[in-house]
Write an enzyme that holds these catalytic residues in place. Structure first.
Site, PDB file in Angstrom:
ATOM      1  CD  GLU A 270       4.162   1.154   6.862  1.00 44.76           C
ATOM      2  OE1 GLU A 270       4.823   1.573   7.844  1.00 44.76           O
ATOM      3  OE2 GLU A 270       3.744   1.929   6.027  1.00 44.76           O
TER       4      GLU A 270
ATOM      5  CG  ASP B   1      -0.249   0.150   2.587  1.00 44.59           C
ATOM      6  OD1 ASP B   1       0.702  -0.888   2.874  1.00 44.59           O
ATOM      7  OD2 ASP B   1      -0.467   0.797   3.393  1.00 44.59           O
TER       8      ASP B   1
END
Length: 476
Positions: free
Chosen positions: A152, A89
């Protein structure tokens, strides 16, 4: 073994796979979330991409309901493994880019795209490191996993899910910071301090200024770069306030403005943003605006709010006024970032602190001290979101192996680093961050025109290949 030679044989494939991953706008989007895709459609596409790539290359592949996935290699039946903890991400690509942020572009030896250095480039470097070990058929005592997180950047629900459902690795690294090795992370306290109503306090006095609203910041782990205060009062008092405010922000060498609308005036101030782990690098616009307001008298609840901020936060990012200042030789001093301020009639007034404390500091003592300090001004401490500090001893065999590899592969000093930030490494008892940003390189994570030096990408891949091989053969 000439690890770089093996990397160069696979350079074109590495860049092709990386460009494909960088082309996916994998920003978390709750509006497109569904079962199996909890972070939204685009993050799910990125996770599927790396897992399909892993199947292509012959790994055992697992997808934990879209939160996190991994590729595993090795023949050990013990259940023990070492890991590289990565994420697919990215943060949104705001601002004006030279080339579109999700159209990877190579120029002047650099690969530009959102995620190039954080963390898709390093993720593919670690993946190709394992790919080299696999394709060379090198013997391993322990299995190896490359873990692909999907959250994250906004909560780490990926690794929280992983820790609940999977056995954790013997040791491992996250390629999501700086080289050489970050072996310690400060703990964190994130919480709001809520102003309790006081029905016994008198209201606004005749002729008194009233703080109608105050807003500063909006992200807990960033220094507020702007703040506004809306004040009501008599026109003459507001005119005097505006003139003094202009003198104040001019003296402070800041940008400010005032706007009058009837019997109300809005004061605006600009500061300088910085990461919450380094509040001294920024200029907190909210605290600067409070520095002006503290010279005036407002209604009772506003006075309590302003006096509390002034007593504990103004001109102090080390927690001295709060009574929690502390420093150790491992991670340095405690820091306090006042990231969000909200005051207004339509909601309970609060401010939010992001406190990062050293690995040897006692957390319960910090929390007890904060509660006592805040109670003196009628503030309630909301249940905090806590992150425990993380520390791997400098003498641990894993640290020694990584230092040796880094020194031999780069001819640079393998200095041990610490950070106030938080990474996947803290989810492992023996986890560190290991690259991929080399010393002296510009930090481009989360910035416009983010890039990774292709030379550095290849060098990191060679280092990770050797690290995976040696860690997988380290005795537990």
């Amino acid at each position: 073994m000439n690890w770089m030679e093996e990397v160069l044989k696979r350079k074109d494939d590495l860049l092709q796979d990386l460009k494909g991953l960088l082309s996916i706008e994998s920003v978390k989007d709750a509006s497109t979330s569904e079962p199996g895709k909890p972070m939204g459609q685009n993050v799910a596409r990125a996770l599927d991409y790396v897992l399909d790539m892993s199947r292509r290359d012959g790994y055992r592949v697992t997808n934990l309901d879209g939160y996190v996935g991994y590729a595993e290699y090795g023949e050990s039946t013990s259940g023990e493994y070492v890991a590289a903890l990565c994420h697919v991400d990215v943060v949104p690509a705001t601002g004006h880019w030279t080339t579109p942020p999700f159209s990877p572009d190579i120029r002047e030896g650099k690969l530009f795209a959102r995620g190039a250095i954080d963390d898709k480039g390093p993720t593919l470097a670690a993946y190709y490191g394992l790919k080299i070990v696999k394709e060379l058929g090198l013997p391993l005592k322990h299995n190896v996993r490359v873990i692909f997180g999907a959250d994250e950047e906004s909560g780490m629900e990926c690794m929280k899910t992983y820790t609940k459902r999977e056995k954790m690795p013997l040791y491992g690294f996250a390629p999501d910071a700086d080289f050489p090795i970050t072996h310690a992370e400060k703990g964190q306290i994130n919480t709001r301090f809520l102003l309790k109503p006081d029905d016994s306090a008198s209201g606004r006095q005749e002729g008194q200024l009233e703080l109608v609203s105050f807003h500063g910041g909006g992200v807990e782990n960033m220094v507020p770069e702007s703040a506004t205060a809306t004040i009501s009062g008599e026109s003459a008092a507001l005119a005097e306030l505006a003139a003094k405010f202009e003198s104040y922000y001019t003296e402070q060498q800041l940008k400010g403005s005032s706007e009058v609308n009837g019997n109300q005036m809005t004061l605006s101030l600009k500061g300088k943003s910085a990461h919450g782990m380094e509040p001294h690098q920024g200029i907190n616009a909210a605290l600067k605006l409070f520095g002006f307001l503290r010279s005036y008298s407002f209604q009772a609840d506003a006075d309590r709010y302003i006096r509390c901020v002034d007593a504990y936060l103004t001109d102090d990012h080390l927690g001295s006024k709060l009574g929690i200042a502390y420093e150790d030789d491992i991670t340095g001093p405690l820091t306090v970032n006042a990231g969000i301020f909200e005051f207004g009639a339509d909601k309970q007034p609060f401010f939010h602190l992001n406190i990062r404390f050293p690995v040897t500091q006692d957390l319960p003592t910090i929390l007890d001290t904060l509660a006592a300090k805040m109670d003196a001004f009628g503030f309630l401490v909301e249940e905090p979101d806590l992150k425990e500090p993380h520390h791997v001893d400098a003498e641990h065999p894993m640290i020694k192996v990584l230092q040796k590899i880094y020194a031999e592969e780069t001819q640079l000093e393998p200095t041990l680093l610490t950070t106030g930030g938080g990474t996947y490494a803290a989810f492992m008892e023996y986890g560190v961050t290991f690259g991929a940003l080399f010393p002296g390189r510009e930090e481009m994570a989360h910035r416009v025109d983010e890039y990774i030096e292709i030379e550095d990408l290849l060098k990191a891949t060679a280092i990770y290949a050797r690290a995976i091989y040696e860690l997988a053969n380290l005795d537990a």
